[in-house]
Design a protein around this motif. Structure first.
Motif, PDB file in Angstrom:
ATOM      1  N   VAL A 109       0.833  -1.200   0.000  1.00 27.40           N
ATOM      2  CA  VAL A 109       0.000   0.000   0.000  1.00 27.40           C
ATOM      3  C   VAL A 109       0.871   1.256   0.000  1.00 27.40           C
ATOM      4  O   VAL A 109       0.576   2.232  -0.718  1.00 27.40           O
ATOM      5  CB  VAL A 109      -0.950  -0.008   1.214  1.00 27.40           C
ATOM      6  N   ALA A 329      -6.302   0.108  -2.963  1.00 24.45           N
ATOM      7  CA  ALA A 329      -5.631   1.399  -2.807  1.00 24.45           C
ATOM      8  C   ALA A 329      -5.409   2.095  -4.145  1.00 24.45           C
ATOM      9  O   ALA A 329      -5.391   3.328  -4.216  1.00 24.45           O
ATOM     10  CB  ALA A 329      -4.291   1.206  -2.102  1.00 24.45           C
ATOM     11  N   TRP A 336      -9.074   5.931   1.527  1.00 19.56           N
ATOM     12  CA  TRP A 336      -8.492   5.127   2.592  1.00 19.56           C
ATOM     13  C   TRP A 336      -9.532   4.254   3.289  1.00 19.56           C
ATOM     14  O   TRP A 336      -9.188   3.220   3.864  1.00 19.56           O
ATOM     15  CB  TRP A 336      -7.806   6.027   3.608  1.00 19.56           C
ATOM     16  N   THR A 339      -9.545   0.960   1.470  1.00 17.13           N
ATOM     17  CA  THR A 339      -8.312   0.207   1.722  1.00 17.13           C
ATOM     18  C   THR A 339      -8.308  -0.398   3.121  1.00 17.13           C
ATOM     19  O   THR A 339      -7.977  -1.580   3.298  1.00 17.13           O
ATOM     20  CB  THR A 339      -7.092   1.131   1.547  1.00 17.13           C
TER      21      THR A 339
END
Length: 399
Positions: A109, A329, A336, A339
């Motif tokens: 990430v 991502a 976010w 993710t």
């Protein structure tokens, strides 16, 4: 795939959950420090004494010297001991598994968020020949399904090929295969990765220094993975290999094909686990799994044997976990929430898989539950939660 393992020099020794989670009944070796005893060693000795006593009671029960009430009490004690040790070692190894899985996903990430190279689409893998650059949704979906069929077919063919090599004892060929794969990942992929990171952060480095760094990194990695080295360093290299492979998949897999392939891989892993008849030992095919064990340098042989029993997670699981989180991502508009939702979903699925492992007492695939949860969390968060949060932010409302 997740397994409880019990390393032994004897190939005829049977291994179940008790032998995987509990120590042998042989007495502990004397410690070099007689006055100081670690709490875990003392606890292990206590359990062994209890098990030895239970074993003698069981022998008496086999000879018919115990009454029915005593036999029932003995069975209750053994069940309580097994449940206690299962919970102890299970919770310990769950936490220890979270660390490498989390580190691998963090590396992926962080790279996706900072290095543009891995989010730019400028090619496809040879395993996904059908392009998705079409305006028609139906054609794009069809091409993603066709790419998935090709990818799974390649995996099936390679799996059959490796099983045949193992069946006919072609261990040297398998070792060579693994060594070549590690060479490519540790040298070529690391060179590409380091070059892009240096470009992103505008750091100058001359080629002799770059080659010196890559040579040392790759040489130490080959020694640790395929020969000897500190276990934590070996784990770090395996995590890095998994992250590099995941980044390649993220870059070169088309968007829709990636999600369909993840779903198909989870189903394929479940089917293959149910029909898997091949088994191997760690000494014959090394460097295939990331282990949760740790070996102290100044430890006795019994303590090392105790530490070598643990939960092991295949590198393929690390790779596809990271692909899911990395794709979230890269494609979820940089959100976010999506993710983190995928990250939490994978850990929840891993916990449930370990719980089922303790219930069914056999090796289980680690991908189906985690990948299923990850896909559900991704699409629900990206299509429901993210628009909701964007609307709240646009109207300056906070909950």
């Amino acid at each position: 795939m997740i397994t409880f393992t019990n390393n032994s020099d004897s190939e005829e020794e049977t291994c179940n959950e008790r032998t995987s989670l509990m120590s042998a009944e042989s007495p502990l070796l004397n410690s070099y420090h007689d006055d100081v005893q670690a709490p875990e060693t003392a606890e292990t000795q206590t359990h062994r004494k209890r098990r030895t006593g239970s074993g003698s009671s069981a022998n008496k029960a086999a000879d018919g010297n115990l009454s029915d009430s005593e036999q029932a009490a003995l069975g209750h004690v053994l069940d309580n001991e097994e449940e206690e040790l299962t919970l102890k070692y299970g919770a310990k190894h769950v936490i220890m598994l979270f660390v490498p899985v989390t580190l691998c996903m963090i590396v992926v990430v962080a790279t996706i968020k900072s290095v543009r190279f891995y989010t730019e689409k400028n090619g496809q893998l040879i395993y996904t020949p059908f392009t998705e650059d079409t305006p028609s949704v139906g054609q794009r979906l069809l091409n993603s399904v066709l790419n998935t069929i090709v990818m799974i077919s390649v995996i099936v063919v390679m799996t059959i090929f490796l099983v045949l090599l193992y069946k006919y004892h072609c261990y040297k060929f398998i070792h060579g295969w693994l060594i070549l794969s590690s060479l490519m990942l540790l040298f070529l992929f690391t060179y590409i990765y380091l070059g892009e990171v240096l470009k992103t952060y505008n750091v100058a480095m001359d080629y002799p220094t770059l080659f010196f760094v890559i040579w040392n990194f790759g040489a130490v990695g080959m020694i640790c993975i395929h020969w000897k080295g500190p276990l934590q360093l070996q784990q770090a290299y395996l995590i890095m290999i998994s992250a590099l492979m995941a980044l390649v998949f993220i870059k070169y897999l088309p968007e829709w094909s990636a999600w369909v392939i993840l779903a198909a891989i989870s189903v394929y892993a479940d089917v293959m686990e149910n029909h898997d008849s091949a088994s191997y030992t760690e000494s014959e095919i090394p460097a295939m799994r990331n282990e949760t064990m740790s070996r102290p340098i100044n430890s006795s042989a019994e303590e090392m044997e105790e530490e070598e029993r643990g939960v092991k997670l295949g590198l393929g699981d690390f790779i596809f976990y990271s692909v899911l989180v990395g794709k979230a991502a890269a494609t979820a508009s940089g959100d976010w929430n999506t993710t983190l939702a995928c990250f939490v979903a994978i850990l929840i699925g891993l916990c449930l898989t370990l719980l089922l492992l303790a219930v069914f007492k056999k090796a289980l695939p680690a991908l189906p539950i985690s990948i299923t949860f990850g896909l559900i969390f991704y699409f629900s968060t990206d299509n429901l939660v993210r628009p909701f949060m964007d609307t709240l932010a646009a109207h300056q409302l906070y909950i």
